[in-house]
Design an enzyme around this catalytic site. Sequence first.
Site, short mmCIF file in Angstrom:
data_model
loop_
_atom_site.label_atom_id
_atom_site.label_comp_id
_atom_site.label_asym_id
_atom_site.label_seq_id
_atom_site.Cartn_x
_atom_site.Cartn_y
_atom_site.Cartn_z
CG ASN A 1 -1.55 1.32 1.49
OD1 ASN A 1 -2.50 1.73 0.81
ND2 ASN A 1 -1.01 2.05 2.46
CE1 TYR B 1 0.10 7.82 -6.68
CE2 TYR B 1 -1.72 8.71 -7.94
CZ TYR B 1 -1.26 7.97 -6.87
OH TYR B 1 -2.15 7.37 -6.01
CE LYS C 1 -0.42 4.30 -6.73
NZ LYS C 1 -0.15 3.39 -5.59
P1 NAD Z 1 -0.64 8.62 3.06
O1 NAD Z 1 0.36 9.61 2.60
O2 NAD Z 1 -1.69 9.03 4.04
O3 NAD Z 1 0.09 7.31 3.62
C1 NAD Z 1 1.15 6.76 2.90
C2 NAD Z 1 1.76 5.64 3.68
O4 NAD Z 1 2.91 5.22 2.95
C3 NAD Z 1 2.22 6.06 5.06
O5 NAD Z 1 1.98 5.01 5.97
C4 NAD Z 1 3.73 6.25 4.90
O6 NAD Z 1 4.46 5.91 6.05
C5 NAD Z 1 4.03 5.24 3.80
N1 NAD Z 1 5.23 5.64 3.07
C6 NAD Z 1 5.45 6.78 2.39
N2 NAD Z 1 6.71 6.78 1.91
C7 NAD Z 1 7.26 5.60 2.29
C8 NAD Z 1 8.53 5.00 2.11
N3 NAD Z 1 9.50 5.61 1.41
N4 NAD Z 1 8.75 3.79 2.65
C9 NAD Z 1 7.78 3.16 3.35
N5 NAD Z 1 6.57 3.66 3.56
C10 NAD Z 1 6.32 4.88 3.03
O7 NAD Z 1 -1.28 8.05 1.74
P2 NAD Z 1 -2.69 7.38 1.40
O8 NAD Z 1 -3.50 8.44 0.76
O9 NAD Z 1 -3.22 6.60 2.52
O10 NAD Z 1 -2.19 6.42 0.23
C11 NAD Z 1 -1.98 5.05 0.39
C12 NAD Z 1 -1.98 4.43 -0.98
O11 NAD Z 1 -3.22 4.72 -1.62
C13 NAD Z 1 -0.88 4.93 -1.91
O12 NAD Z 1 -0.37 3.86 -2.68
C14 NAD Z 1 -1.62 5.92 -2.80
O13 NAD Z 1 -1.00 6.05 -4.06
C15 NAD Z 1 -2.97 5.26 -2.90
N6 NAD Z 1 -4.08 6.16 -3.27
C16 NAD Z 1 -4.47 7.16 -2.46
C17 NAD Z 1 -5.53 8.00 -2.85
C18 NAD Z 1 -6.02 9.13 -1.98
O14 NAD Z 1 -6.83 9.94 -2.45
N7 NAD Z 1 -5.60 9.24 -0.73
C19 NAD Z 1 -6.16 7.78 -4.07
C20 NAD Z 1 -5.71 6.73 -4.88
C21 NAD Z 1 -4.69 5.92 -4.46
#
Ligand code: NAD
Length: 247
Positions: free
Chosen positions: A90, A155, A159
Site C-alpha cells: 500500500n 504517479y 499505478k
Molecule cells: P498517506 O500519505 O496518508 O500514507 C502513505 C503511507 O505510505 C504512510 O503510511 C507512509 O508511512 C508510507 N510511506 C510513504 N513513503 C514511504 C517510504 N518511502 N517507505 C515506506 N513507507 C512509506 O497516503 P494514502 O493516501 O493513505 O495512500 C496510500 C496508498 O493509496 C498509496 O499507494 C496511494 O498512491 C494510494 N491512493 C491514495 C488515494 C487518496 O486519495 N488518498 C487515491 C488513490 C490511491
Amino acid sequence: MLHGKVAIVTGGTRGIGFSVVETFLKNGASVALFGSRQETVNKALEKIKAENPEWNVMGLSPDLADYEAVEAAVNQVKEHFGRLDILVNNAGISARESLYEYDPKAFQRIMDLNVNAVFNGCRAVAPIMKAQGGGVILNTSSMVSLYGQPSGVGYPTSKFAVNGLTKSLARELGHDNIRVNAVAPGVTRTDMVAALPEEMVKRICAPIPMGRMGEPQEVANAFLFLASDLASYVTGEVLSVDGAAQA
Ligand code: NAD
C-alpha cells in the site's frame, strides 16, 4: 473474516493503510505494519494498542526499495507469527509536477516506492505463500491507473505498472493458489486531503458522480473482501472504489 490469518500492510501508519490494518485486526487477523520510519511505526502501534490491547500487531520500518531489507522484514514477520497469508502493498507517494519541471530523480523515487517496492514485496512473500499452500497479495493502485492524469506523470505511470504487475502475477501465481488483486481508490479523505481548503475539496468532488470523496474505511472494506475467502475465485482484478469517478 480473517480469523487466524497473518497479514503485512506496507504504509500502514496512516491513511488508507492504517484503516486496512485496523480493519484486518477487527476481523481476526494478526498484522505487521510497515512504515518509512520506526518512530511513526511506534506511534501507530501505540494508537492501535490503545484501541484494543488484545490485538496481535507488530511494526517494522524496512527500506521498501531495498530487496534484502524487505526479505529480512518479511522473514521476521513469518518467524514472529509463524505464518504469512496476506501482503498488502500500500505504501505510495504521488506527484503533481509538470513534465517541464519534473526532476528525473523524483521520477526515479516514485518508481522506487510505487513499483519496485511492490515487486520486492511480491518477490519476498511468494515462496513463503507457495510453501504454505497459498496466499493473497493485494496492491494499492489508483483511479488514475486507467486514464492517466494531466500532471505528475510519474504517479499514473507507476499505478499503470501496478495494474500490469497485478494481472501478470495473478496469471503466474494462480497455480500456487496465490491470488493477486489491486484496489484502485478514487479521491480518499486521508490526512493529506483533510488539510485542503474547503473550496478545493468542493472542486475536487464536483466531477465525482457520487458527489463526495471516499473514506479510508470504504477503501479498507474492499481490501477486506479481497483478502478474505469470500473472494476465493477472484484474482487479477483491479477493483475501483471511487464513486464512479472513472466510469
Ligand atoms: P498517506 O500519505 O496518508 O500514507 C502513505 C503511507 O505510505 C504512510 O503510511 C507512509 O508511512 C508510507 N510511506 C510513504 N513513503 C514511504 C517510504 N518511502 N517507505 C515506506 N513507507 C512509506 O497516503 P494514502 O493516501 O493513505 O495512500 C496510500 C496508498 O493509496 C498509496 O499507494 C496511494 O498512491 C494510494 N491512493 C491514495 C488515494 C487518496 O486519495 N488518498 C487515491 C488513490 C490511491
